[in-house]
Design a protein around this motif. Structure first.
Motif, PDB file in Angstrom:
ATOM      1  N   UNK A  17      -4.149  55.072  38.634  1.00 28.13           N
ATOM      2  CA  UNK A  17      -4.503  55.961  37.526  1.00 28.13           C
ATOM      3  C   UNK A  17      -3.598  57.192  37.495  1.00 28.13           C
ATOM      4  N   UNK A  51      -8.598  48.931  48.314  1.00 32.34           N
ATOM      5  CA  UNK A  51      -8.701  48.657  46.880  1.00 32.34           C
ATOM      6  C   UNK A  51      -8.926  49.933  46.068  1.00 32.34           C
ATOM      7  N   UNK A  52      -9.930  50.700  46.466  1.00 35.99           N
ATOM      8  CA  UNK A  52     -10.260  51.919  45.720  1.00 35.99           C
ATOM      9  C   UNK A  52      -9.120  52.922  45.720  1.00 35.99           C
ATOM     10  N   UNK A  82      -4.027  60.172  48.707  1.00 33.19           N
ATOM     11  CA  UNK A  82      -5.316  59.487  48.808  1.00 33.19           C
ATOM     12  C   UNK A  82      -5.417  58.948  50.220  1.00 33.19           C
ATOM     13  N   UNK A 106     -11.350  51.079  52.402  1.00 32.06           N
ATOM     14  CA  UNK A 106     -11.324  50.820  50.963  1.00 32.06           C
ATOM     15  C   UNK A 106      -9.901  50.922  50.397  1.00 32.06           C
ATOM     16  N   UNK A 145      -6.567  51.859  43.156  1.00 30.07           N
ATOM     17  CA  UNK A 145      -6.970  52.125  41.767  1.00 30.07           C
ATOM     18  C   UNK A 145      -6.766  53.607  41.442  1.00 30.07           C
ATOM     19  N   UNK A 146      -7.148  54.476  42.377  1.00 32.51           N
ATOM     20  CA  UNK A 146      -6.945  55.919  42.175  1.00 32.51           C
ATOM     21  C   UNK A 146      -5.450  56.206  42.008  1.00 32.51           C
ATOM     22  N   UNK A 151     -10.301  61.532  49.586  1.00 36.87           N
ATOM     23  CA  UNK A 151     -10.616  60.442  50.497  1.00 36.87           C
ATOM     24  C   UNK A 151     -11.458  59.375  49.801  1.00 36.87           C
ATOM     25  N   UNK A 152     -11.260  58.121  50.201  1.00 42.52           N
ATOM     26  CA  UNK A 152     -12.119  57.042  49.730  1.00 42.52           C
ATOM     27  C   UNK A 152     -12.870  56.449  50.918  1.00 42.52           C
ATOM     28  N   UNK A 153     -13.696  55.478  50.664  1.00 42.30           N
ATOM     29  CA  UNK A 153     -14.539  54.877  51.701  1.00 42.30           C
ATOM     30  C   UNK A 153     -13.692  54.226  52.809  1.00 42.30           C
ATOM     31  N   UNK A 154     -14.282  54.086  53.959  1.00 42.95           N
ATOM     32  CA  UNK A 154     -13.656  53.428  55.105  1.00 42.95           C
ATOM     33  C   UNK A 154     -13.188  52.030  54.708  1.00 42.95           C
TER      34      UNK A 154
END
Lengths: 255, 255, 255, 255, 255, 255, 255, 255
Positions: D246, D238-239, D200, D236, D242-243, D231-234
């Motif tokens: 999971x 936190x996100x 990630x 981020x 979480x990924x 990819x997650x947001x700039x």
């Protein structure tokens, strides 16, 4: 409207090429007050259906005050200045003690008619999250000051979509629904897929990184796969409310 | 709607937790046909007020045809496929001889109810230039197939603004006005400053260089200094017409 | 791996500084075939868990064929070339008659092991519309060739969100869910709000105007208000499938 | 969940169309607390696997506190508010003395279960530079509060790639690897080429000029030539956590 | 250079304010041939160190031929036209049978001096993938025609970074290294972290979706965390080679 | 101008509120021909100083022909259609044999007055490269058809700046200078630093990669460090010529 | 101009290759003062028609003061420093008590010639709104200091277009019209459709959200459907005034 | 370098598979110090030719100090921290009294070898304006600390191009020329057209409006019509100096 123009209409009236009604209408339609730094548009309601509203950003507090006074003198409607900070309000209040301030919505207003004309014809405002509240409040305050019955449902974003479903019945009854959402702005499409009323989508600058100050939500709303959704500028709660007001008015008029 | 779901509703009906009306409504509301490559939404009109419309771009002509047939079977309304090319139309026509094609608007349609319900309540469409015509025609065709009386005024751009003034009276009478403009898209703001009806602005990809395929017009419309203007996607005549239809319907209903 | 490097490892082995196992591992880990125009990476599976896959765009058909042959010689796994057109397939087939072509997914492949190892551990792929199908098929074909049980659910976009709800049970059972959507890409957030599995979002270039070739959907997915969503490049069904495969593998391994 | 909805489920339960288990599940699944400015989602963990986390940016400190209290009342899990400044923490602490603050990660949290369930199944976080540390800490703190064993390796950027090679063994053992990098974000692709676990990628806003607040790193990560990177947001962190959680959970469950 | 200017220099020479050497230098320095549609710069080598090279894109084949002839007449160096298609080459060849065509590099050239002056001082060109080859070939052909010893190493991208390590020794020996990469362009930073020579990074338009025609690679290279990397335009193999040539020349001269 | 409007003016004239001159002026000023798909603006010259010019892009060849005929009937000036392809010209020529075509400039025109009014007052057009020629020709043809003496100097880009210095004397004598440049567009600033006349900068789409279809040159010109430079749209030779014509006219009038 | 260069001209003069007039002209034309941190351009008026103006942004107040002194010493014209804050003014005033400050326009100036040369030849400046006033004032102050008669008409935006029509007669009489507008910038096109003078459009950063700091207005103006409009940088009132001055000068000279 | 790795090399040395020299080289090449928040790269000079330089932005002052100390302990070269503010300097100075601060360049440095090795081989730095000075100073300070003779020529922008011509002789003598320019960045192309040395272009964020924080200058430089120009990130004076240093070193070495 300049002196010269007014005189031209009067001369035509005297000469008989305009009758009394036409003359009055023309003067009403094209009148404005030239204050040097501003040309206050006293005929906007005549033309567009709502009176001029002051966009206070980029104006000095002296300018905002003077234009408010001009509008008060030229109309008997509610007067608003949007995007106004608290300091401007303090300044305005000294000379216009009847002015009020909605600090969440950042609107200074003078309320002169307080009746909601028609409880049957309502506008609904729904937000994706709590952080979208200031924009939603700008829409709610504007809608109310324009005489609409308006309801605000907060924090119904798609991360917990059952919260939306609980408000669907209320949304279904509105003549126009304003959807306020930042981040990915998905709420507009979801609501658009579920109700019949025209939907006005307001992207907000809530988010960070690749939300690019509201661009992500704006693009989502413009590309909504649900038809019957139209979009206004990022954070433009005011504009959405005016659009909803015009739609609601249409429903009211037709009764 | 899956078999399983339908059976669940029926069992509840039998068990008494849903009455007959509720059961029928639920089935109507959530029904769709699963075709593998598509899940045709037969309950869209029930929910959103207009039936599913096929977006033909990116679909094979076989897919478009099959979905058209499913929609015809599931409803008695006019059926449309937007963004369809002539080749797809030729293919569709072989099996659906009643299909028609508006090649300017690029819409394949099957007209099954041809009555304009209400000549009093009208939608007006106005374009800045002749090159904006295909998008305006998409809006006009869609509005008409949805049962609205609609007028199209072409080539009223601000480079010759008197052409707009000549059509103002007609625009003033409409319940909703669709403004279609490319290049700098100034027409939306100018119309917005002159009339009372809600305005749906459609930016077009007409232009070159720094028009960036319609971005310039889109930004103009989103930033309109006139309130009461909401915007749809670039070249989205269809979406503008659905929005206008919903507004017009509201006026009609309320009579 | 160059001759020189191989010899260095052998010398170290002989000198006793590497034992037999270490020597074999090192050679496996760093081996590649230098073809001049390409350096085929025969150790990729050893390092990354999946063998090299050919990205055929921008390669001549001769280059694609030669790399396929090299991969076939160097491994006993399924071989794939993505983004390949039909002409390349015709060319490849002449020399590799066992090659197959998925023209929707645009993948040329040589299938050498056809067993889906584990029906319990599944990947789910869900699309917003029919036009997203080619990208979803790229994901499905890739996942399957990598040995995963994979399900494809088409046309569940939020304009008719009940279609999604009908597939929720199936989605809930997957170890990883791939959401494929163009236009505003709202489906990723909605799915993200409803299921527990990690979600891989694939924006597609489906749309027009302000979808900017998939940018609108991409931004939506990156800004998803639902956590547990990660995004790959626009139209990158292949990459999403590899990510899902690695997640699925993890679940399988742990049994 | 509204009173009305709860009563509906109860009536169905009484009528026998839902059994006890179904009724409890339904209530759990759709419950939320309407606080006016917020609708706290008490069923998020039931649906998504992790409880609601407060995004404190754009919320007043009063709002943040009230939502924290609601979450504490509605669950027995660790509670978090991300993007919270020190002032908000001071305010929260007065009423919730058990609240703690990670000022690097900018997370306020109430820790109620402190056990890392499973030391075998780990998440690895690796940063390109020291300036990426706050984002990496947000990921680390989130992962840990969600019950994961997590390791943080700092300053392994490609300008000194041997620093990465020294940590490769540790990275190889993780079930999911989070790569945090600003500037050109090359680290994600390099790690992607070397390990088997799903990766990630978190672009950060570290950089200046043409890094455009993280856009350069974001695009790099989306275009990674190594497959198995999402990819997650700039910024981020936190996100990403979480990924990763999971994914890690999936591995743990399957044991 | 206009007649008038030449005469002015001659008059000054005669008047004694310029001596013979100065006069000749001035004429050499500012000479060009005015062809109406073009002003062929015969003094470019004198000023910049390399002769004018024709950018054939956007020129008619007649224009390209005429400028080639003018350059042949005005110099005894190798002549090149970049970005030229095969049709232009066929046209040129009829009148200039000595012209050759590198169809991968898309360069038409007339080779008049074929000696590589100095095998010791070399330029290295390294690509991330096979699809980057045309750009790399443009660099290689240009460097060679300018008289440099140049090596091309293909397909060393970071998805299989050991392929790069195998070529490090060769790269270390070059005076300048050109890194050619599309997609995320990470190779430039990785090479920048490993060698001492100045690095010229060439982003390519290889990729799709969020590679935005090379923008992703361009931004990566501009934001390289490794110092000593400078970047040229997307797909500009020619410009990179000229920069490398100037650096290499400097090394050669100093011997 | 609608029949109704004309009658209104006539009635006012008869009633004496407008005299003969006023009536004629009003009719001249607001006249246009409504052709359904177009509203040809016959009063544009009266208002703006130049007659309507057809923008042929996005119009059918039938539409272009009909508008040309209307303009010919409504004026005795030169008639132009810009951005017209050869096929349209062939179509137009059949019915308007006097039409001519400048295929470099892509302008169809009917020349009815061929005199250059004033050789003393000139417009200069200068290009950076040969590839900018089509845009420069559009400017030159437009300027000439509007009656200006105009000179075109080609290929004076800053890579060989002495070519510009050779033309400086000619540029100095012009009343307005049009600078046409693609790529980095530096020529506008350089010319702006050297001459006194107002400069109209035309960015062109010449270039590749990060020229982004002319954006690079456009931004350069907008950010020119030399004052006295104003910019028109990318590739807009026509617009630049109209601006230059208006400036030149001003000089001519004042004599 | 360096000592060496001056001496070269003098030697040529002595040698007779330059006569007295030529020598003086050359020195005037290329003279500048090297202050280390700045090279004050004392020949700019000779070349470009207006003296160097200081761009104070990014300069220290010491630097601004020193350059002002150098300009005062080298010329007898009015001296200006744009984009100067109040603090810089206070600093400058201590040593240059004759300096004045226009705080709306943010210009420090020393007025040495105060005569408006020619009341007949005027520049008109018109703004869309009151918030555009600072930019318009920068244009007005610059135009006036350069010796032009200039009129400023405020708040004529298209939301109340009759306010513009009231000023049309005044605008018609100007030799050049500067249109200053933010938000959607529609005013430039509307004015462009109504008057004959060349129009210089100045986009302003007034607006929010999708105005993107003036980009929306900038694009509108570049894409104006009315010809005869050229654009300068966002908020560049100074540059617009210089362009207008050059045009006005042309008209004046020709008398 | 980890303990374990060091021991591995030692064991191989003892076992005889590495000789003494190889062992020392390997340790030198891969050594770094793991400080938890940073992994200080003590082998960077060995690999890249220059020691690690601290990028202080985004680091705490404690972190910057600790890394400086580590670098001082690990090398005898000059130590630098770029993008450092005055507060960090004050903090650093307390523990490292030998540290110096260039506040224009924002560099903290510890000078340990002060000799400019070679006055013959020089780097030239030229700026367009005075506002570009901080970036140019960052380049100058870096180049000097790396041991290069460097000259800085300020304010040679193309608005007064004769100022550049006066410095051409000096620029011609440099081995590498750094061009620092904001706004339209035209200076890079102009210099590129006039000299033989390789040119490193540094766009700066000087400007406003459509300069977009340096993007305009960046695009200009990337699209330079003059070959032999390569570009670094906006405001990256440091990176340009390192590139120039590597080029200069090459010239020096070859003597």
């Amino acid at each position: 409207m300049t002196e010269e123009k007014i005189r031209e209409f009067l001369r035509r009236y005297k000469a008989g090429s305009l009758d009394e009604e036409e003359t009055a209408a023309a003067i009403r339609k094209f009148s404005f007050e030239d204050m040097g730094f501003a040309a206050v548009d006293h005929s906007r309601e005549e033309r567009q259906g709502i009176a001029e509203v002051i966009y206070a950003a980029g104006k000095t507090k002296e300018q905002t005050l003077k234009i408010m006074k001009s509008l008060i003198a030229g109309s008997d409607k509610n007067i608003m200045a949007t995007r106004a900070d608290g300091e401007t309000y303090e300044f305005v209040k000294k000379e216009l003690p009847q002015a009020q301030y909605d600090d969440e919505a950042r609107i200074i207003y003078v309320e002169r008619e307080n009746k909601i004309l028609d409880e049957e014809n309502r506008i609904a405002i729904v937000t994706a999250g709590t952080s979208d509240l200031p924009v939603a409040k700008e829409a709610w305050r504007t809608a109310t000051l324009l005489g609409n019955a308006a309801d605000l449902f907060c924090d119904c974003g798609v991360a917990g979509i059952h919260r939306l479903f609980n408000r669907l019945d209320a949304l279904q009854k509105a003549n126009a629904v304003i959807v306020v959402a930042g981040m990915e702005g998905a709420l507009a499409s979801v609501v658009g897929g579920l109700i019949k009323a025209p939907i006005i989508a307001v992207p907000t600058s809530v988010g960070y990184g690749a939300s690019f100050g509201g661009v992500s939500a704006l693009l989502s709303m413009l590309n909504s796969c649900a038809a019957g959704v139209a979009t206004v500028n990022i954070d433009n709660g005011f504009g959405a409310a005016v659009m909803a007001h015009k739609i609601n008015l249409l429903a009211k008029k037709k009764q």
